[in-house]
Design an enzyme around this catalytic site. Sequence first.
Site, PDB file in Angstrom:
ATOM      1  N   GLU A  39      20.068  28.841  40.213  1.00  0.00           N
ATOM      2  CA  GLU A  39      21.068  27.827  40.571  1.00  0.00           C
ATOM      3  C   GLU A  39      22.157  28.429  41.457  1.00  0.00           C
ATOM      4  O   GLU A  39      22.612  27.803  42.419  1.00  0.00           O
ATOM      5  CB  GLU A  39      21.670  27.224  39.304  1.00  0.00           C
ATOM      6  CG  GLU A  39      22.621  26.083  39.555  1.00  0.00           C
ATOM      7  CD  GLU A  39      21.965  24.868  40.181  1.00  0.00           C
ATOM      8  OE1 GLU A  39      22.511  24.369  41.204  1.00  0.00           O
ATOM      9  OE2 GLU A  39      20.935  24.413  39.682  1.00  0.00           O
ATOM     10  N   GLU A  46      22.785  26.558  50.037  1.00  0.00           N
ATOM     11  CA  GLU A  46      23.296  25.271  50.508  1.00  0.00           C
ATOM     12  C   GLU A  46      24.664  25.429  51.160  1.00  0.00           C
ATOM     13  O   GLU A  46      24.935  24.815  52.202  1.00  0.00           O
ATOM     14  CB  GLU A  46      23.361  24.280  49.355  1.00  0.00           C
ATOM     15  CG  GLU A  46      21.986  23.792  48.930  1.00  0.00           C
ATOM     16  CD  GLU A  46      22.039  22.691  47.887  1.00  0.00           C
ATOM     17  OE1 GLU A  46      23.144  22.317  47.449  1.00  0.00           O
ATOM     18  OE2 GLU A  46      20.958  22.202  47.520  1.00  0.00           O
TER      19      GLU A  46
END
Length: 134
Positions: A39, A46
């Site tokens: 994660e 991102e």
Amino acid sequence: MRIHTVAALYVLIFARFFAFTREDYALILLTIGGVMSAEAMNTAIESLADKVSQEKHPLIKAAKDTAAGAVLILAVISIGVALFLFGNFEGFAAMYNFYISHPLNLAGIIVLSVLCILYIVGLPIKKHKPGTED
């Protein structure tokens, strides 16, 4: 990441009701660490992609989708690990008996659940800005 953190917290709280070995706990910690690491890498990819270009580009989309897919794969594998380790009726019976026979502990887990829900939905918290007075 908030959902993963809350899930990890509950896994660690409820693990005490199962007859886990040291190896089982190591597997749990490695699984939690793997999902949270994936994660974190997804967030990093991102963020970097958003910094590099705000326009829609197929390569940026592919990088973001691949990073999110890695998190999904590890999350699904972690569910399999959980089913394998927590697939023991006696552990759930012990957990049920513990919380039913100790009302304060039941109240505590209910309060914890409410706090976790508030944490996940992200209640607005006033943040102190450096250089200003409250």
